[in-house]
Design a protein around this motif. Structure first.
Motif, PDB file in Angstrom:
ATOM      1  N   SER A 112     -97.667  69.143  78.668  1.00 50.90           N
ATOM      2  CA  SER A 112     -98.537  70.174  78.210  1.00 50.90           C
ATOM      3  C   SER A 112    -100.196  69.563  78.551  1.00 50.90           C
ATOM      4  O   SER A 112    -100.888  70.568  78.282  1.00 50.90           O
ATOM      5  N   ALA A 113    -100.349  68.260  79.021  1.00 48.06           N
ATOM      6  CA  ALA A 113    -101.896  68.104  79.413  1.00 48.06           C
ATOM      7  C   ALA A 113    -102.186  68.407  80.921  1.00 48.06           C
ATOM      8  O   ALA A 113    -103.145  67.959  81.262  1.00 48.06           O
ATOM      9  N   LEU A 114    -101.083  68.938  81.690  1.00 46.59           N
ATOM     10  CA  LEU A 114    -101.578  69.314  82.847  1.00 46.59           C
ATOM     11  C   LEU A 114    -102.421  70.319  83.024  1.00 46.59           C
ATOM     12  O   LEU A 114    -102.848  71.183  82.242  1.00 46.59           O
ATOM     13  N   THR A 115    -103.338  69.936  84.200  1.00 45.44           N
ATOM     14  CA  THR A 115    -104.521  70.626  84.458  1.00 45.44           C
ATOM     15  C   THR A 115    -104.398  71.206  85.921  1.00 45.44           C
ATOM     16  O   THR A 115    -105.405  71.970  86.090  1.00 45.44           O
ATOM     17  N   ALA A 116    -103.413  70.701  86.751  1.00 46.42           N
ATOM     18  CA  ALA A 116    -103.383  71.094  88.133  1.00 46.42           C
ATOM     19  C   ALA A 116    -102.200  71.023  88.314  1.00 46.42           C
ATOM     20  O   ALA A 116    -101.443  69.959  87.919  1.00 46.42           O
TER      21      ALA A 116
END
Length: 132
Positions: A112-116
């Protein structure tokens, strides 16, 4: 390769724990299928979580084609010379099978913390019924 699937980080940004897994269904094989090659090409590294790995296979054998490998760096992931699947069992069958890619977070953060991140999955998948 005959089939291509694209997975973006927004397709897997769920969960909340450091050991979460996210499975993405890719659809079904045809009946009387043979999968002769498999490759994952990470086009944009998955970023924002501690460590994320992907494995490619079926719902009955999630790492049948490509074993769990980090997707935190750009580049191709190939299981064997010639892009042959990891194991022979499960690469062919009379009945159709469900294809999937399973992502596992193995340290701090969560998917859920993925940014790319983005990757393409390539399969050489054939139906024996279509061969002439």
């Amino acid at each position: 390769y005959t089939h291509k699937y694209t997975i973006k980080y927004t397709d897997i940004d769920e969960g909340g724990g450091s050991s979460d897994t996210v499975t993405v269904a890719l659809g079904n094989t045809p009946t009387d299928f043979v999968i002769s090659k498999a490759m994952i090409n990470v086009t944009t590294a998955m970023a924002g979580t501690g460590a994320l790995a992907a494995e490619l296979g079926t719902d009955g054998d999630p790492n049948n084609f490509i074993a769990s490998t980090s997707v935190a760096a750009v580049g191709p992931i190939i299981a064997a010379i010639g892009a042959a699947p990891v194991t022979l069992a499960g690469t062919f069958a009379a009945a159709a099978d469900a294809l999937q890619v399973k992502f596992t977070n193995s340290s701090s953060g969560s998917p859920s913390a993925l940014t790319a991140g983005e990757l393409d999955i390539y399969l050489a998948m054939h139906s024996a019924n279509d061969l002439g």
